[in-house]
Scaffold this active site. Structure first.
Site, mmCIF file in Angstrom:
data_model
loop_
_atom_site.group_PDB
_atom_site.id
_atom_site.type_symbol
_atom_site.label_atom_id
_atom_site.label_comp_id
_atom_site.label_asym_id
_atom_site.label_seq_id
_atom_site.Cartn_x
_atom_site.Cartn_y
_atom_site.Cartn_z
ATOM 1 N N ASP A 66 0.897 -1.260 0.012
ATOM 2 C CA ASP A 66 -0.077 0.090 -0.112
ATOM 3 C C ASP A 66 0.904 1.007 -0.043
ATOM 4 O O ASP A 66 1.939 1.388 0.814
ATOM 5 C CB ASP A 66 -0.892 0.062 1.123
ATOM 6 N N GLU A 103 0.002 -1.143 5.713
ATOM 7 C CA GLU A 103 0.916 -0.856 6.856
ATOM 8 C C GLU A 103 0.607 0.666 6.990
ATOM 9 O O GLU A 103 0.644 1.102 8.177
ATOM 10 C CB GLU A 103 2.421 -0.959 5.981
#
Lengths: 430, 430
Positions: free
Chosen positions: A101, A166
């Site tokens: 991400d 994350e």
């Protein structure tokens, strides 16, 4: 000798390596849009003969976990992917963890080029995620590919994880831990500017509602300004920050002027210029020391805020309301004398012919979860540029990716052990 | 004798008076929705034989006027209405001005009853606009109706104005002035708690953009917090407020702890708890003294802000950006010895058998426009309750409406003169 082979392999495969990173950066894998990027990674893992595990995190056990945080509870279309390079046996295992991400591109006008261009200029590759942390992940893949390229077979398992979430609280890595992934140590190549972080700061978000009493601005003396009261609260929190930082004696923080910052990031109050505002909302981030527990830090904040009444009697009847909300990152601490530190430092010296900078990180990563919850001591070391993460014109220096890949490849040999080699791997297991 | 007649007429028509106010309050005449309320007023004006003028403000001259402010430039469906009770000649004229627009009801849950109920409980009538200022307007209508009811014909003209846009900058009254309405004096029954205000504070809205420098909260020492800098700006502005208020010696402000407040009503900065905020917006209201010009006050604020750099060198390179925006209300000042003051005070004593409280208002009304631009000295005096204007459960004490109507009726006789009466009217013209 082997170092030379790996170095040469990396030099001769530089073009392919850059092209792969370029492709990754060109996929805008923001939260909820990770699948295409994960397919790229999974494809490369298959190519390298890794054993694949592809799953969309879900389930009550994840969502109910005390360390779970995500603004969403539905991860369909957002898979984690893990590739295992099985060792021949008898060596130490390692988790290599990167996140797919990326944060949103932000204001397009502040970018000189398309935020997902992946264009290379002057030895730097540009684009959202280049530094944080697709460059790091590509160094992990290059390290494995180089080892295989020069005919290395490791004794211990290498568990390569490409996780989601994350940036919004670590639910991807948490899901991997809950699925049972564990190893003798872990490495996360987040953007550290090639520094080595055995410790990392955790952090939590808090919200404070400071109260006033409304009145017309023309007779503002009839009211109590929540803006004026919030100024007292902000100063009070600055004093807490001071108090917490005077306790920090860890030499890894020697060059950090505020090792444990409390940042007030958002202020919002009132809705009419002619009214005395009756509420101000403050939102901030409280740093948590590597060896501190999140709950200890929360308790200290609560106790400190209770002392506001000493500053202004208004707070006796109108204490600010404290709320912990949104993301939090668990801190992590690995003994600087840990074997993986020794190994990593040694390979760093070999490759870069200089002493590495060893510090404690001023921000959290998924490493805290791996260390604290996953019982897998995690070190953070990566090629990205801390300063440009989350900013416009994010980029990475390509040379650093290949240096990091070389250091990591050599570290894997020293840590996991080389098949047929009496030295390395087993002998280091205590 | 005549006072007794008027008093009795008002007492015997109390029920109709309350019912008319009730109907007015039940019409939610917020900005853009004034037409139905204006129809009610126009109907009553016709009933009283007043000469009607009904128009929707428009045109370049209005919109380009330096005193024009409105969030809209289109007033279709939002008429002004004026009713003229022609005098028989030879007397002084007067403008009686009320506004039809009401502020929004706000949060329904904070109201004990429907915000537009118009319900009467314990001698008080409830609803948005009851105090600000349909109660005042109904007192004006009752005064004229009572005079006609007891057979009075005045010498001077009475110009009754029901305007739009008072709450958002005075464009309705400005339009009436530009249309040529002028008189020897004016009265506005805004909610003064039956106090008499010959002077009124003006005000202007300002916006300040305070700058910082962004950074990640974990390394907040690399940034500059716009929130911390805004605290310096707020304190600096408090000092300007102090300085301006020490200059106020007008006895009309004797009971006002902050005659000329500078209110910071809105603060907004940052958008992420983990980032150092690079901008904070402050919005506020600067009070303007009755005899002060808007431009003088603006110039003082600008000069004061330039001195911020003395407090913190950051402001040398990063001065806050000042903007005057949105509504402003022109201040107004009528000599406390003015004839209309004398007349009004005298009638007040007669009706209430006590001394009136004479003060300077802590907020602006359309009276500033009438006095400064319309050359029609304007006094503010009305039955509404200052404290509940713009608030949930707004209400008005019905007795005060009828007392105000009586005082105003007697004031009209004394000011405009009574036909066939040698005393009053003409003889007072200097």
């Amino acid at each position: 000798m082997r170092r030379k082979q790996i170095h040469e392999w990396l030099q001769s495969h530089r073009e392919e390596g850059v092209r792969f990173l370029q492709r990754m950066v060109q996929v805008p894998s923001t939260q909820g849009n990770e699948e295409e990027g994960q397919r790229l990674i999974a494809g490369k893992m298959s190519e390298l003969g890794l054993e694949l595990d592809w799953w969309e995190p879900e389930g009550e056990r994840l969502a109910a976990h005390p360390f779970f945080y995500s603004p969403r509870s539905w991860f369909a279309g957002s898979p984690n992917v893990v590739g295992i390079w099985k060792g021949s046996g008898g060596g130490r295992s390692i988790i290599l963890n990167g996140h797919m991400d990326v944060v949103p591109a932000g204001n397009r006008e502040q970018w000189q080029d398309d935020p997902f261009s992946g264009s290379v200029v002057d030895g730097k590759l540009y684009g959202r995620g280049a530094t944080d942390m697709k460059g790091g992940t590509s160094a992990l893949l290059l390290a494995i590919e180089a080892l295989q390229g020069v005919g290395v077979q490791l004794k211990g398992d290498v568990i390569l994880q490409s996780v989601i979430e994350e940036e919004s609280g670590g639910a991807g890595t948490l899901a991997a831990i809950l699925k049972g992934y564990q190893a003798d140590a872990a490495l996360i190549p987040e953007p550290t500017n090639m520094r080595i972080f055995p410790k990392q700061q955790g952090s939590m978000w808090f919200r404070l509602e400071v109260k006033g009493r409304s009145a017309h601005g023309g007779t503002r003396y009839e009211g109590v300004s929540a803006i004026e009261k919030s100024m007292i609260v902000v100063r009070h929190i600055q004093e807490l920050e001071n108090a917490r930082n005077t306790r920090i004696t860890d030499p890894l923080y020697a060059h950090n002027p505020i090792p444990l910052p409390i940042n007030i990031g958002v202020i919002q109050g009132g809705n009419w210029p002619s009214s005395v505002p009756d509420t101000v909302k403050l939102e901030g981030r409280m740093g948590v020391a590597p060896e501190e527990k999140l709950d200890e830090a929360k308790a200290e904040m609560t106790a400190w805020l209770a002392r506001l009444a000493e500053k202004d009697p208004w707070f006796v009847q109108h204490p600010p309301v404290l709320e912990w909300f949104g993301a939090r990152w668990v801190p992590g601490s690995v003994d600087p004398g840990h074997d993986l530190m020794q190994v990593l430092i040694q390979q760093y010296r070999e490759v870069r012919a200089e002493e590495p900078v060893i510090e404690a990180s001023p921000w959290g990563t998924d490493g805290g979860l791996l260390t604290q919850l996953g019982e897998t001591p995690c070190i953070v070391f990566g090629p990205g540029i801390t300063e440009v993460a989350h900013y416009p014109n994010e980029h990475i220096v390509l040379d650093h990716i290949f240096e990091a890949a070389e250091i990591i490849a050599l570290t894997l040999i020293a840590w996991c052990g080389l098949e047929g080699d009496e030295h390395g791997g087993e002998e280091n297991m205590h």
